[in-house]
Scaffold this active site. Structure first.
Site, short mmCIF file in Angstrom:
data_model
loop_
_atom_site.label_atom_id
_atom_site.label_comp_id
_atom_site.label_asym_id
_atom_site.label_seq_id
_atom_site.Cartn_x
_atom_site.Cartn_y
_atom_site.Cartn_z
CG ASP A 150 -1.75 1.20 1.38
OD1 ASP A 150 -2.60 1.41 0.50
OD2 ASP A 150 -1.57 1.94 2.37
CD GLU A 171 -2.07 2.28 -3.54
OE1 GLU A 171 -3.23 2.60 -3.84
OE2 GLU A 171 -1.66 2.23 -2.37
#
Length: 749
Positions: free
Chosen positions: A351, A387
């Site tokens: 993330d 990401e």
């Protein structure tokens, strides 16, 4: 309160955390700025503190001690002494019980109370004040575990990247409503790996399940006040402990997670974890003291240069984990190795991955963390997915990660959505996206699989909602519909939300088929959002991070519409497996091979001629053909391949387009495999060369070349399609860096 203190020995400064040796438990806690660490032990219920012991030794910035005969199941926490000097970056407060960063199990729930904060809320000097209330009554406890588990013959499936099909899911939401999953296991690790779910993964053709965060996380206080939860889990507090909320029996979450992995592996399915190492639940200077902040704030977090009272907030959540500090890098690396070697996971999706590669000067491809991962013999062998953005300066880094990494490619999402919506000027970018995004990833030996292609993810509209809503509908979140993205590249086709209009419903189904077919026939690594395969809806909510209810849970009552779309999606993954051309791990170059008389890709206009340069610039162009010749080898070895030749036709025009099927060397006719305007079965329809096919408005077709039986007995020569050496597509101008707030997880904005 000294029953164990008398037997405490010096122990060892490694491994960090609480480690049962069989003869007792060794405790080791890093802090470079603390002056003393007290170990707090609790009774068998984890409620009453029964002993408080000063760790007797300090070696290489690690406080440590060993207690003989202490056993697994022991509840513990720490109180860390040191300067409370926020303006110098130090926030030690021994009145606050803090969790061990290396705890393998965390028991009990956090109860929001003013005592959790190191300062006195409401004080005139805010966080410069000092609070003496005991936070222990409101804190969960760490628990010593017995790591024993019999893995038997468990082996990682080791699915090659080229054959990987990702399936993003939420542990609870995936099975909470599944009627065939045993009721007691719905919404749990066991439910995710139950036989009905294994059968679904197999039928769908996915190889790798990617689950949203399962590290122990905290429900934000503002959500609790509204009777909501942090459903997605992007608010991590402990990097080693699985979240008990996903276990059938919370006390066995550790072993239930391992059982899930073993069952998935036994069926050939991989498991990838979505991990949050970029920030923690402790927030900024006004946040609570739960773990890192009270152990060594200045080491674990990035603080503002010259004003260390304040936190650098490149994550949008209040704090940023300091991956420039060697001990913090070690913490993250130890966590990754733990989940790989001890818990047997097959990879990680990071993330806000740009954060992990930040140094004080910004994103750095040669950052300490990326170097550490690259040289690690364990981690360099698993799937690593970034990401590639955050909300800090220069945070948008799609294509910027080093070789060995895959990355979420939002350019793919936006281009495919925009093309099928009918936006102008999308054909040239689409040409790059469906052939692996070489303009983004085609450097340093990176392969097409580095592009994780996706249409939807947990953050944003589902696929069904993308074709059913023009606007977000997040009223249930309690933020007056102000949260979530506003630019969704969606189109409701004339009616907002559900409709009984048969024509509109048919168009929506075809658009979903168009996008799914584009996704699964493109080069790169496809990712399907759980439920998109049968038109799951979130009722227009594009930011359901706090909805632990029917809005977010996958509804398995899919009806004939859902069943039809599921069959179609499964057929696409079967075609992807059937044709190695769609999985080949090299970028296409569109160059003519004189000896073989072939090109690996040719872009066709509807009249079957090769597209000219000026045609790419026609903003109104909506229809093109992609001729993929699997007989062309990209290895540099001159030999005829044995792969099929495919023709993909994409028509985003609002009307029928007459498309001439091209004549191709060595072929006899074209066999229709897919027409999103109808149900077509293999082998049922064939068409001769130069047949003019009426391509329905907004539809996609796939044909396979039927070879002439005599092909191969004579030397190949140029004929039919006029071929000129030229790029796959003119390199589109790089898209402007998107607003970072639109690109990050919304719950972190």
């Amino acid at each position: 309160m000294a029953q164990f203190g008398r037997s405490m020995r010096e122990g060892l400064p490694y491994p960090l955390g609480a480690t049962w040796t069989g003869l007792g438990v060794n405790f080791a806690l890093f802090s470079s700025n603390a002056t003393k660490v007290e170990l707090c032990l609790f009774d068998d219920n984890g409620e009453k503190e029964i002993d408080r012991i000063t760790l007797p030794e300090y070696t290489n910035e690690v406080f440590h001690g060993f207690i003989p005969d202490l056993r697994p199941g022991t509840f513990y926490g720490y109180r860390v002494h040191g300067p409370y000097e926020p303006e110098a970056g130090h926030r030690f407060n021994p009145n606050k019980l803090v969790l061990d960063p290396y705890a393998k199990a965390v028991v009990g729930e956090l109860t929001w109370d003013h005592a959790l904060f190191g300062y006195t809320i409401g004080h005139a000097d805010a966080d410069l004040s000092y609070d003496e209330r005991d936070s222990a009554p409101f804190m969960p406890r760490c628990r010593v575990i017995d790591p024993a588990f019999t893995w038997g013959q468990d082996r990682p499936p080791a699915v090659p990247w080229e054959r990987t099909v990702l399936y993003e899911a939420h542990v609870r939401g995936l099975t909470k409503l599944h009627p065939e999953v045993p009721p007691e296991t719905r919404g749990t690790f066991r439910g995710l790996a139950s036989q009905p779910m294994i059968s679904h993964y197999k039928r769908l053709g996915v190889t790798t399940v990617e689950i949203l965060p399962i590290h122990r996380f905290v429900d934000d206080s503002y959500l609790v006040d509204r009777d909501l939860t942090n459903y997605w889990g992007y608010n991590t507090l402990c990097f080693f402990a699985p979240a008990r909320r996903y276990a059938q029996n919370p006390d066995t979450a550790y072993s239930e997670f391992k059982e899930m992995v073993a069952r998935l592996h036994d069926s050939g399915i991989e498991l990838v974890l979505d991990v949050v190492y970029n920030h923690t639940a402790e927030g900024n200077e006004l946040g609570p003291t739960l773990s890192f902040k009270g152990i060594d704030n200045a080491a674990y977090y990035r603080l503002l240069p010259g004003q260390p009272r304040y936190y650098i907030n490149d994550t949008g959540t209040g704090n940023t984990v300091n991956l420039s500090h060697p001990r913090t890098i070690r913490l993250v690396m130890d966590s990754l190795r733990y989940w790989t070697t001890e818990m047997h996971v097959d990879g990680f999706r990071f993330d806000l991955g740009t954060i992990l590669a930040r140094e004080p000067h910004g994103f750095d491809e040669q950052s300490g963390f990326l170097k550490a991962v690259e040289q690690d013999p364990v981690l360099s062998a698993v799937k690593l997915i970034a990401e590639p953005w955050d909300c800090g300066p220069g945070g948008y880094q799609v294509g910027g990660f080093p070789p060995g990494w895959a990355e979420w490619n939002d350019k793919y999402r936006d281009t495919v959505r925009g093309y099928w919506k009918g936006d102008d000027g999308k054909m040239a970018p689409l040409a790059s996206r469906i052939t692996g995004s070489a303009d983004v990833f085609g450097h340093r030996g990176r392969k097409p699989w580095a592009s994780v292609n996706f249409l939807t993810a947990h953050d944003g509209f589902t696929l069904n909602d993308t074709v059913s809503y023009n606007d977000k509908h997040n009223e249930a979140n309690g933020e007056d519909n102000n949260d979530g993205h506003s630019n969704n590249l969606s189109w409701n086709m004339g009616v907002e939300g559900p409709t009984d209009d048969v024509l509109i419903e048919g168009q929506r189904i075809r658009q979903m088929k168009n996008m799914l077919a584009t996704l699964l026939l493109s080069k790169g690594t496809p990712m399907i959002l759980a439920g998109d395969e049968f038109a799951r809806t979130q009722q227009g909510n594009n930011n359901a991070y706090c909805q632990d209810n029917e809005i977010s849970w996958v509804n398995w009552d899919i009806g004939e519409k859902g069943e039809s779309l599921l069959r179609f999606t499964a057929r696409l993954t079967a075609l992807r497996r059937r044709f190695p051309l769609l999985q080949r791990g090299r970028f296409l170059n569109a160059e003519w091979n004189e000896e073989l008389g072939l090109k690996d890709v040719t872009w066709l206009a509807p009249d079957a001629t090769e597209m000219a340069d000026e045609q790419w610039g026609e903003g109104y162009a909506r229809c093109m053909g992609v001729l993929l010749d699997g007989r062309a080898q990209a290895t540099g070895i001159v030999q005829r391949g044995t792969d099929a030749t495919l023709l993909l036709i994409l028509n985003a025009h609002h009307d029928v387009v007459e498309f001439s099927l091209p004549e191709v060397v060595g072929g006899r006719e074209w066999r229709l495999l897919i027409d999103t305007n109808m149900d077509a079965d293999d082998g049922e329809a064939t068409f001769g060369f130069d047949h003019v096919y009426a391509v329905t408005a907004r539809s996609l077709l796939l044909f396979e070349l039927v070879l002439d039986p005599s092909y191969g007995s004579v030397r190949t020569k140029r004929r039919a399609v006029h071929v000129m050496p030229q790029p796959v597509a003119p390199a589109p101008q790089p898209a402007p860096e998107p607003d970072a707030e639109d690109e990050m997880e919304t719950e972190e904005a």
